[in-house]
Design a protein around this motif. Structure first.
Motif, PDB file in Angstrom:
ATOM      1  N   CYS A  24       0.782  -1.077   0.329  1.00  0.00           N
ATOM      2  CA  CYS A  24       0.542  -0.382   0.079  1.00  0.00           C
ATOM      3  C   CYS A  24       0.788   1.296   0.090  1.00  0.00           C
ATOM      4  CB  CYS A  24      -1.377  -0.036   1.425  1.00  0.00           C
ATOM      5  SG  CYS A  24      -2.266  -1.664   1.056  1.00  0.00           S
ATOM      6  N   LYS A  27       0.182   2.742   4.962  1.00  0.00           N
ATOM      7  CA  LYS A  27      -0.612   1.933   6.080  1.00  0.00           C
ATOM      8  C   LYS A  27      -1.232   2.731   7.038  1.00  0.00           C
ATOM      9  CE  LYS A  27      -0.745  -1.990   7.905  1.00  0.00           C
ATOM     10  NZ  LYS A  27      -0.772  -3.133   7.181  1.00  0.00           N
ATOM     11  N   PHE A  33      -3.668  -6.190   8.074  1.00  0.00           N
ATOM     12  CA  PHE A  33      -3.653  -7.246   7.214  1.00  0.00           C
ATOM     13  C   PHE A  33      -1.822  -6.919   7.003  1.00  0.00           C
ATOM     14  CE2 PHE A  33      -7.558  -5.144   4.928  1.00  0.00           C
ATOM     15  CZ  PHE A  33      -8.779  -6.155   6.676  1.00  0.00           C
TER      16      PHE A  33
HETATM   17  S1  SF4 Z   1      -6.175  -0.751   5.342  1.00  0.00           S
HETATM   18 FE1  SF4 Z   1      -4.719  -1.822   5.366  1.00  0.00          FE
HETATM   19  S2  SF4 Z   1      -5.298  -3.222   2.979  1.00  0.00           S
HETATM   20 FE2  SF4 Z   1      -6.127  -1.515   3.240  1.00  0.00          FE
HETATM   21  S3  SF4 Z   1      -4.950   0.423   1.789  1.00  0.00           S
HETATM   22 FE3  SF4 Z   1      -5.305   0.827   4.340  1.00  0.00          FE
HETATM   23  S4  SF4 Z   1      -3.353  -0.094   4.969  1.00  0.00           S
HETATM   24 FE4  SF4 Z   1      -3.004  -0.996   2.976  1.00  0.00          FE
END
Ligand code: SF4
Length: 398
Positions: A24, A27, A33
């Motif tokens: 991503c 974070k 995740f």
């Molecule tokens: S919720 Fe987690 S997986 Fe989704 S954009 Fe944010 S860091 Fe990335």
């Protein structure tokens, strides 16, 4: 799935594929995740696709003869992946299942999770061109103060622009919304839902903000510096969500999911029914039936360099678990009772080789008497009016 002459064959078993993209651009403070921060310009697009293709090839024996049910690219932020590389992986998956010739593009649901910060019209069109036919966008909120609290990279305008771009190129678009942020008003969340639906989307995943250990929010909660919604506030938001969706004709088909008729996520429904799925990518989980009443679940290493450099499946996988019939029954109850369809007990018995509800009769009878469970024919389910108490009910019969 069928047992033949005491043997076992996987021919024709409906199997979904989940591809994990582990990066991503930033974070989020609530996220636990398997995802790592990576500047978009530094993503190893082709090297990661090559690694996923190698893994697919190494799993060819487990795949051969199965019927491809759906494909889902999740993450992480798969909308950061160059569409041509994602398309290369999708093409290989269809080929491995022999689906390229058998099914048209539209018949096979192919979803990509998108972050509004990495989705524009050109990107959405490129994904469509690559064979993707459903986008799931992590909008999370349509109020700038809520988006800032959630540490998101986009604002309201960015979210709206991404959804519009998606709808220009895809008929099937879903958005994620999150509730339970500090000071959130119930009526204002209903307005957010209406604003999202006014865009023309047919599916919404509405999640309660949960605080997970090991996240920034988890640390803040431990330090006593995070305020989130109380249980009563959550309950009011949950009820309001259901009302606002219902008023626009969306069915509440899983505790966190709403869809217009015919627009349910086929991939998720397959998973909730306990269907087999192949996991590909760093941090991905797969679970494939391995014979009557048994399945094998694996989790790939979340270490991206190790994943991309793996010489065989032993190096790719970090965990490998054998599920026996009892474990399959537990999984079926845990997943199925969160849906409006509930659990098909006859199907679970066929897949697990275990009579259901053996060993759980008393808990189930008590919950049936209390109205927390309903049994209609072979289907056991929790009535929607009790979904707020799902966790306790499921834990009881688990
Ligand atoms: S919720 Fe987690 S997986 Fe989704 S954009 Fe944010 S860091 Fe990335």
């Amino acid at each position: 799935m069928a047992s033949v002459g005491g043997g076992w064959q996987i021919a024709g078993v409906q199997t979904s594929v989940y591809v994990h993209f582990p990066w991503c651009a930033r974070k989020c403070p609530y996220c636990d995740f398997a995802s790592y921060r990576m500047a978009p310009a530094a993503v190893p697009h082709a090297r990661y696709a090559d690694a996923v293709l190698r893994e697919l090839e190494r799993r060819a024996d487990a795949v051969r003869g199965r019927e491809l049910a759906s494909v889902f690219f999740g993450g992480g932020t798969p909308s950061m992946w160059a569409p041509a590389e994602l398309g290369r992986v999708l093409h290989a998956i269809r080929g491995a299942f022999g689906a390229a010739e058998r099914r048209s593009d539209e018949a096979l649901e192919v979803t990509v999770e998108c972050n509004p910060a990495s989705l524009d019209r050109a990107g959405a069109a490129a994904l469509r061109e690559a064979g993707v036919n459903r986008l799931s966008i992590g909008v999370q909120a349509l109020r700038d103060e809520r988006l800032r609290f959630l540490g998101r990279m986009h604002d309201r305008e960015g979210a709206l622009a991404a959804v519009r771009a998606a709808l220009e190129t895809h008929e099937r678009v879903s958005v994620d919304l999150m509730f339970g942020t500090p000071g959130q008003r119930v009526d204002d969340f209903a307005d957010e839902i209406r604003e999202a639906l006014d865009l023309g989307i047919q599916h919404v995943s509405a999640y309660a903000l949960t605080i997970e250990p090991g996240t920034v929010f988890g640390d803040m909660q431990r330090a006593g510096t995070l305020r989130i919604a109380t249980d009563d506030e959550y309950a009011a938001l949950f009820a309001q969500t259901e009302r606002a969706m219902g008023a626009r004709g969306l069915e509440h088909y899983e505790v966190s999911n709403y869809a217009a008729p015919g627009e349910r996520s086929r991939h998720n429904e397959h998973y909730w029914r306990g269907g087999a799925y192949l996991g590909l990518g760093a941090g991905a989980v797969g679970c494939l039936d391995a014979g009557p009443g048994t399945a094998r679940r694996y989790r790939n290493t979340a270490d991206t360099e190790r994943y991309m450099g793996a010489g065989d499946l032993a190096e790719t996988e970090a965990e490998d678990e054998h599920l026996d019939g009892d474990a399959l029954v537990r999984e079926a109850l845990m997943l199925g009772l969160r849906t409006d369809a509930g659990v098909d007990l006859a199907d679970v018995e066929r897949r697990s080789g275990r009579p259901v509800p053996r060993g759980r009769e008393r808990a189930i009878e008590r919950r049936l008497a209390q109205g927390d469970l309903l049994l209609t024919g072979d289907h056991l389910r929790v009535p929607r009016a009790r979904w707020l108490h799902l966790d306790g009910i499921i834990a009881d019969v688990f």
